[in-house]
Motif scaffolding. Structure first.
Motif, mmCIF file in Angstrom:
data_model
loop_
_atom_site.group_PDB
_atom_site.id
_atom_site.type_symbol
_atom_site.label_atom_id
_atom_site.label_comp_id
_atom_site.label_asym_id
_atom_site.label_seq_id
_atom_site.Cartn_x
_atom_site.Cartn_y
_atom_site.Cartn_z
ATOM 1 N N GLU A 1 27.157 65.424 92.302
ATOM 2 C CA GLU A 1 26.376 66.165 93.505
ATOM 3 C C GLU A 1 26.959 67.569 93.722
ATOM 4 O O GLU A 1 28.181 67.637 93.547
ATOM 5 C CB GLU A 1 26.906 65.205 94.732
ATOM 6 N N TRP B 1 26.646 60.773 83.224
ATOM 7 C CA TRP B 1 27.238 61.388 84.239
ATOM 8 C C TRP B 1 26.042 61.492 85.585
ATOM 9 O O TRP B 1 24.982 61.796 85.160
ATOM 10 C CB TRP B 1 28.034 62.669 84.014
ATOM 11 N N GLN B 2 26.977 61.613 86.591
ATOM 12 C CA GLN B 2 25.917 61.828 88.025
ATOM 13 C C GLN B 2 26.863 62.672 88.595
ATOM 14 O O GLN B 2 27.916 62.264 88.991
ATOM 15 C CB GLN B 2 25.367 60.876 88.479
ATOM 16 N N VAL C 1 21.797 66.596 93.535
ATOM 17 C CA VAL C 1 22.222 65.536 92.961
ATOM 18 C C VAL C 1 21.685 65.521 91.359
ATOM 19 O O VAL C 1 20.576 65.540 91.104
ATOM 20 C CB VAL C 1 22.196 64.130 93.341
ATOM 21 N N ILE C 2 22.504 65.717 90.355
ATOM 22 C CA ILE C 2 21.925 65.715 88.959
ATOM 23 C C ILE C 2 22.639 64.823 88.027
ATOM 24 O O ILE C 2 23.914 64.474 88.346
ATOM 25 C CB ILE C 2 22.086 67.006 88.404
ATOM 26 N N ALA C 3 21.922 64.108 87.224
ATOM 27 C CA ALA C 3 22.536 63.120 86.060
ATOM 28 C C ALA C 3 21.794 63.411 84.666
ATOM 29 O O ALA C 3 20.740 63.736 84.703
ATOM 30 C CB ALA C 3 22.164 61.831 86.717
ATOM 31 N N TYR D 1 22.207 61.336 80.642
ATOM 32 C CA TYR D 1 22.750 60.173 79.847
ATOM 33 C C TYR D 1 22.355 60.557 78.220
ATOM 34 O O TYR D 1 21.364 61.296 78.105
ATOM 35 C CB TYR D 1 22.400 58.846 79.960
ATOM 36 N N PRO E 1 19.198 68.296 82.991
ATOM 37 C CA PRO E 1 19.613 67.087 83.670
ATOM 38 C C PRO E 1 18.537 66.385 84.400
ATOM 39 O O PRO E 1 17.435 67.205 84.960
ATOM 40 C CB PRO E 1 20.888 67.125 84.441
ATOM 41 N N HIS E 2 18.528 65.254 84.796
ATOM 42 C CA HIS E 2 17.331 64.555 85.574
ATOM 43 C C HIS E 2 17.757 64.936 87.091
ATOM 44 O O HIS E 2 19.014 64.890 87.523
ATOM 45 C CB HIS E 2 17.452 63.149 85.559
ATOM 46 N N TYR E 3 16.662 65.335 87.916
ATOM 47 C CA TYR E 3 17.142 65.857 89.410
ATOM 48 C C TYR E 3 15.646 65.964 90.077
ATOM 49 O O TYR E 3 14.588 65.634 89.555
ATOM 50 C CB TYR E 3 17.646 67.187 89.446
#
Length: 178
Positions: free
Chosen positions: A60, A57-58, A103-105, A107, A90-92
């Motif tokens: 904003e 998922w991603q 924006v974060i994402a 998996y 999450p990655h950001y």
């Protein structure tokens, strides 16, 4: 007494003397003069993937305070969600923490990816007191465990410190909270 210990005595004496003669360091003010009082808010990010396993998922997120308040929302932390597949943050881009938009994402390649409603992240915000606090969230992408795009809904829920429960939920992608 060894030579090494003998050399340490003047060094220690000099350090103590320097610290005694140095001017005191002024205390740093806890609040910058003229800055509005701040409060801290935690916001959960929730995604509903229905019966499909959420593999990626991603989103904003943007937070703002109405015209009544002087100042802006500042992100001060990002933490992971509640399902074991998404407990890590999450990655950001860390530079995004200085503003009110991020924006974060995340998996997972785990076989037990979550389905249904899942808290995928928690955002920690510092916001000026006064004015109306408004959340905005948009689902950029969601995928299943195989990497195929899926339909999903996203919304945020503010966590109140008194009860640690969700309130003021909004769903920007579908119009209302499920």
């Amino acid at each position: 007494m060894s030579l090494r210990r003998l050399m340490m005595v003047p060094l220690l004496f000099g350090a103590v003397l320097m610290s005694a003669l140095a001017p005191p360091v002024p205390e740093r003010a806890a609040v910058t003069r003229g800055a509005p009082p701040m409060r801290f808010v935690a916001v959960d990010v929730l995604i509903d993937s229905d019966s499909v396993r959420l593999g990626a998922w991603q989103i904003e997120y943007e937070g703002s305070v109405g015209a009544d308040a002087d100042g802006r929302v500042m992100l001060v932390g990002v933490e992971g969600g509640e399902h074991p597949a998404y407990t890590r943050a999450p990655h950001y881009d860390p530079a995004a923490l200085s503003g009110g938009r991020i924006v974060i994402a995340a998996y997972t390649t785990a076989d037990d990816a979550p389905s249904g409603v899942t808290r995928v992240a928690r955002l920690h915000l510092s916001i000026p007191q006064g004015g109306e606090f408004v959340h905005g969230v948009r689902l950029i992408a969601a995928g299943d465990s195989d990497g195929d795009r899926i339909e999903a809904r996203v919304w945020v829920a503010e966590i109140t410190p008194e009860s640690n429960t969700k309130s003021n939920s909004t769903n920007e992608s579908e119009g209302s909270e499920p």
